[in-house]
Design a protein around this motif. Structure first.
Motif, PDB file in Angstrom:
ATOM      1  N   GLU A 140       0.839  -1.198   0.000  1.00 57.02           N
ATOM      2  CA  GLU A 140       0.000   0.000   0.000  1.00 57.02           C
ATOM      3  C   GLU A 140       0.873   1.246   0.000  1.00 57.02           C
ATOM      4  O   GLU A 140       1.967   1.246   0.562  1.00 57.02           O
ATOM      5  CB  GLU A 140      -0.909   0.008   1.231  1.00 57.02           C
ATOM      6  CG  GLU A 140      -1.877  -1.159   1.289  1.00 57.02           C
ATOM      7  CD  GLU A 140      -2.734  -1.118   2.538  1.00 57.02           C
ATOM      8  OE1 GLU A 140      -3.538  -0.166   2.665  1.00 57.02           O
ATOM      9  OE2 GLU A 140      -2.585  -2.003   3.395  1.00 57.02           O
ATOM     10  N   ALA A 262      -2.790  -5.936  -9.449  1.00 58.15           N
ATOM     11  CA  ALA A 262      -3.385  -6.419  -8.192  1.00 58.15           C
ATOM     12  C   ALA A 262      -3.716  -7.906  -8.256  1.00 58.15           C
ATOM     13  O   ALA A 262      -4.688  -8.358  -7.656  1.00 58.15           O
ATOM     14  CB  ALA A 262      -4.629  -5.608  -7.833  1.00 58.15           C
ATOM     15  N   ASP A 300      -1.560  -2.934  -4.127  1.00 58.08           N
ATOM     16  CA  ASP A 300      -2.905  -2.498  -3.747  1.00 58.08           C
ATOM     17  C   ASP A 300      -3.244  -1.304  -4.646  1.00 58.08           C
ATOM     18  O   ASP A 300      -2.539  -0.295  -4.622  1.00 58.08           O
ATOM     19  CB  ASP A 300      -2.931  -2.088  -2.281  1.00 58.08           C
ATOM     20  CG  ASP A 300      -4.338  -1.737  -1.797  1.00 58.08           C
ATOM     21  OD1 ASP A 300      -4.991  -0.896  -2.451  1.00 58.08           O
ATOM     22  OD2 ASP A 300      -4.769  -2.283  -0.767  1.00 58.08           O
TER      23      ASP A 300
END
Length: 334
Positions: A140, A262, A300
């Motif tokens: 992230e 992803a 992410d």
């Protein structure tokens, strides 16, 4: 609208510039056509761009501050897309100084001249390698990145920090883009997918590191270009709306955005897709882990979707088939 694209003869830069030219933008490309890999491929990419009257190529190094400032002073670009860099994780093991010069000094020049000449949105290419030794998946944008594993990753992090400080001090809206294993037609010959394809066509063995026990979040080039194009229209704003999981700086119009699929793929499955597209089995040299490499990447992309409504979704088998079709057409292997 006037746009500067650095690294315009490179894989990603040329594809983004082509998209912008097709949309009617005026584009100045900057590239020095280094021989890191065969410059003929760079020339072929540049030739596609030269077909557009609204395109101009400047053959200079981004490290050359005087030449760079002359271009920014003349063009006063509305948007700058900075892709020029010394690329490649493995090459950085033996040639670290080239990364400092291109990726730190060169990036500083781009960031500084974007500030001086009124750029409305600066977008800078970074890398998933910035996540380094992180073991939390998916990666992230708000994850701490204190442990880069190569000089390549360290120089990319340095350019992110310089860009943030400039955004804070001078208010230039800046988006840093972390790319995840980009592949596709017109790609870089030093990358694994390209090398695997060439060697399988020639009947040569491929080197498979960590005995194939690797996973990568592979991103097809068309998906990457679409994401970048959409992000161009979303410059960060100081004290702007904070989205869920947002990386917007609390002190600057600066944001970091992952661009990936992803959906990590096992390396052996990726190789199998290349074999299927070519119609030949690969001979494999099974080797240990490469210094500076990581076992897995996983993006992410929640923030990308919230900003643009878009998530890359090209299946790796579809993307590999398109790349192999291009390879056949461009190189005409037997």
């Amino acid at each position: 609208m006037q746009i500067i694209v650095t690294g315009a003869a490179g894989f990603i830069g040329s594809e983004v510039a082509l998209r912008l030219l097709k949309e009617g933008f005026s584009v100045t490309g900057i590239d020095c056509f280094t021989p890191y890999y065969d410059p003929a491929l760079k020339e072929a990419r540049a030739a596609r761009l030269a077909a557009f009257p609204a395109f101009r190529m400047e053959r200079i190094r981004v490290e050359d501050a005087e030449a760079m400032e002359a271009i920014f002073r003349r063009d006063r670009p509305d948007i700058v897309l900075h892709f020029a860099a010394q690329a490649g994780v493995r090459y950085s093991l033996d040639h670290p100084r080239e990364y400092i010069e291109a990726n730190v000094v060169g990036s500083f020049n781009v960031i500084e001249f974007a500030r001086r000449y009124g750029t409305q949105h600066l977008l800078i290419a970074s890398t998933s390698s910035a996540y380094g030794a992180n073991q939390k998946f998916p990666f992230e944008e708000q994850d701490a990145t204190p442990h880069p594993l190569t000089i390549y990753a360290a120089t990319k992090l340095a350019s992110e920090f310089i860009a943030h400080s400039h955004a804070h001090l001078y208010g230039v809206p800046t988006t840093s883009l972390r790319f995840f294993s980009v592949y596709g037609p017109w790609g870089r010959p030093d990358m694994a997918f390209f090398q695997f394809t060439g060697r399988i066509f020639r009947g040569e063995a491929i080197d498979v590191y960590n005995h194939g026990d690797l996973m990568r979040d592979f991103t097809y080039i068309d998906d990457l270009v679409e994401a970048i194009r959409r992000l161009m229209d979303h410059p960060p704003k100081a004290e702007g709306e904070i989205l869920r999981g947002d990386s917007l700086s609390p002190v600057a119009p600066y944001r970091l955005v992952n661009i990936g699929n992803a959906s990590p793929v096992r390396l052996m499955d990726y190789i199998e897709a290349i074999e299927d597209a070519i119609g030949r089995k690969a001979q494999m040299n099974m080797l240990g882990m490469q210094p500076g490499d990581v076992k897995q990447t996983f993006a992410d992309v929640t923030l990308l979707n919230q900003l643009t409504g878009y998530t890359p979704d090209t299946d790796y088998r579809t993307g590999i088939a398109k790349f192999v079709d291009w390879y056949r057409d461009y190189f005409k292997p037997e």
